[in-house]
Design a protein around this motif. Sequence first.
Motif: not given
Lengths: 113, 111
Positions: B4, B6, B22, B24, B35, B70, B88, B105
């Motif tokens: 992932t 972020q 995020c 992916h 999350w 995402s 994430c 984040t």
Amino acid sequence: KAGVTQTPRYLIKTRGQQVTLSCSPISGHRSVSWYQQTPGQGLQFLFEYFSETQRNKGNFPGRFSGRQFSNSRSEMNVSTLELGDSALYLCASRPASAGETQYFGPGTRLLVL
Amino acid sequence: LAKTTQPISMDSYEGQEVNITCSHNNIATNDYITWYQQFPSQGPRFIIQGYKTKVTNEVASLFIPADRKSSTLSLPRVSLSDTAVYYCLVGDLAGNTPLVFGKGTRLSVIA
């Protein structure tokens, strides 16, 4: 329902010693995972146990080991401690069924001097 | 393992809606998106989880487009207490692969 509990919450050891951390999962959860969190490396996966068997393993040296008991409680052991092992060790549990997420405990803060 | 990506950090004023996206790109068919929120020296706290489209609970919403490459966590009307790191994760919750955390984040909410 009680959450994931970890003991002890704080621990101070010296280099070369060994340490055992304990985790009691949420009642009914059969999977327990361990993570190490440091400022530099973030949250890193150590290993996961399910029904007393190691199901997944991260990229850590053999000094890090774990086990799970028949009541799903888990212990993690670190032998020959190094300064770099100072970290927050987190335990997480989840049910065995697909689609269920994992819940974390408060962590054990280990300081190696 | 799906990786992932972020944003490293975000700032927001109190009362605003915050969206954290995020990426992916190599998510697998059996993967879910989860999350977590983490405060300093505490274990991550589950926020929300989804597979596709939109999921909403009492604290957040999760938007997942059709291609699932995402996802966006939406926090309505943030307060100072929402200052934390948000992670994430993408993983097979059947347990075939472990959940891998990225850098997260760091959200700072300003009064």
